[in-house]
Write an enzyme that holds these catalytic residues in place. Structure first.
Site, PDB file in Angstrom:
ATOM      1  N   ASP A   1      11.140   2.955   7.443  1.00  0.00           N
ATOM      2  CA  ASP A   1      11.183   2.641   6.013  1.00  0.00           C
ATOM      3  C   ASP A   1      10.114   1.585   5.714  1.00  0.00           C
ATOM      4  O   ASP A   1      10.304   0.393   5.979  1.00  0.00           O
ATOM      5  CB  ASP A   1      12.568   2.129   5.621  1.00  0.00           C
ATOM      6  CG  ASP A   1      13.622   3.228   5.637  1.00  0.00           C
ATOM      7  OD1 ASP A   1      13.437   4.216   6.382  1.00  0.00           O
ATOM      8  OD2 ASP A   1      14.634   3.091   4.922  1.00  0.00           O
TER       9      ASP A   1
ATOM     10  N   LYS B   1      12.091   5.506  -1.705  1.00  0.00           N
ATOM     11  CA  LYS B   1      13.295   4.667  -1.620  1.00  0.00           C
ATOM     12  C   LYS B   1      13.211   3.561  -2.662  1.00  0.00           C
ATOM     13  O   LYS B   1      12.146   2.981  -2.882  1.00  0.00           O
ATOM     14  CB  LYS B   1      13.395   4.095  -0.204  1.00  0.00           C
ATOM     15  CG  LYS B   1      14.524   3.100   0.030  1.00  0.00           C
ATOM     16  CD  LYS B   1      14.518   2.655   1.495  1.00  0.00           C
ATOM     17  CE  LYS B   1      15.459   1.496   1.755  1.00  0.00           C
ATOM     18  NZ  LYS B   1      15.428   1.061   3.177  1.00  0.00           N
TER      19      LYS B   1
ATOM     20  N   LYS C   1      15.932   8.049  -1.772  1.00  0.00           N
ATOM     21  CA  LYS C   1      16.968   7.205  -1.176  1.00  0.00           C
ATOM     22  C   LYS C   1      17.294   6.065  -2.136  1.00  0.00           C
ATOM     23  O   LYS C   1      16.409   5.326  -2.560  1.00  0.00           O
ATOM     24  CB  LYS C   1      16.507   6.636   0.167  1.00  0.00           C
ATOM     25  CG  LYS C   1      17.511   5.650   0.797  1.00  0.00           C
ATOM     26  CD  LYS C   1      17.042   5.177   2.165  1.00  0.00           C
ATOM     27  CE  LYS C   1      17.960   4.080   2.719  1.00  0.00           C
ATOM     28  NZ  LYS C   1      17.546   3.630   4.074  1.00  0.00           N
TER      29      LYS C   1
END
Length: 247
Positions: A100, A173, A207
């Site tokens: 990430d 995300k 996400k």
């Protein structure tokens, strides 16, 4: 049919300095998080890079299918492309499954799109070539709605242009959960922010991270179309205890 468990990245990203815990207590916290993920069949644990190797080894010893994710360039995203690549390479060597990356949202806000494009393409390539999932944290609390839409669309475009066969392995995300907001404004996923991301992500999965603390909020995010939820309140989201997390 997937359950909420299948969407959850159970998360602990505080340093000992941030939590007030010792290094040993922090390791124990990460271990407890991992054991809970095994016991409750959560999809993944999301931890700092320095804990990836021992966590992956423990999961393998247990024969568990829990995925290990870590954060790169955390939490401000201002590390150089080279630094992010080095950090990601080390995590790959340690056995990480998902990376990430915090996008350099300050560079984006300052108009340095070329730098942001370079890091997205270069770091995503490293992840995909090693069979890993890449996620790009855009830090929606630091952006206007127009900027959320624009950067999400740019990440989707760059991914389609360079990695179209693997678009499903590159997420956008929402948040780190560590951004400091003013006036009590939310620093994580919001319904409005996630909706904008979903409308602009194309084939890329989204996400929602930070701020999802109840089963109802998690269900809402899934109904909207998110593919993963990052939370430090994973057990609360599956109804096992009340929310104690702040992410």
């Amino acid at each position: 049919m997937k359950s909420i468990k299948d969407y959850l990245d159970s998360t602990y990203l505080k340093t000992p300095q941030q939590s007030g815990l010792t290094e040993e207590q922090t390791r124990e916290t990460v271990h407890k998080l991992t054991q809970e993920a095994i016991d409750h069949q959560l999809f993944a644990v999301m931890i700092r890079p320095e804990y990836v190797k021992e966590t992956k080894e423990f999961l393998q010893q247990q024969g568990a299918s829990v995925v290990v994710g870590t954060v790169i360039g955390f939490h401000e995203g201002t590390a150089s492309v080279e630094e992010k690549l080095g950090e990601a390479q080390k995590a790959i060597e340690d056995g990480v499954d998902e990376l990430d990356f915090v996008i350099n949202y300050e560079a984006y806000k300052n108009g340095n799109t070329d730098l942001v494009q370079q890091e997205v393409i270069t770091c995503t390539r490293l992840a995909l070539e090693n069979g890993k999932i890449a996620k790009w944290i855009i830090e929606i609390a630091a952006l206007s709605n127009d900027q959320i839409a624009d950067i999400t669309k740019k990440i989707a475009t760059w991914t389609e242009e360079n990695f179209s066969e693997n678009a499903d392995k590159v997420f956008v995300k929402s948040s780190t959960g560590f951004y400091k907001t003013e006036g009590g404004k939310p620093n994580g996923a919001t319904v409005e922010g996630i909706q904008i991301m979903l409308e602009n992500a194309g084939r890329l999965p989204v996400k929602a991270a930070g701020g999802v603390r109840t089963p109802e909020e998690a269900e809402k995010m899934v109904e909207m179309g998110v593919q993963r939820i990052g939370t430090s309140s994973a057990l609360a989201l599956i109804g096992k205890n009340t929310s104690k997390g702040d992410y």
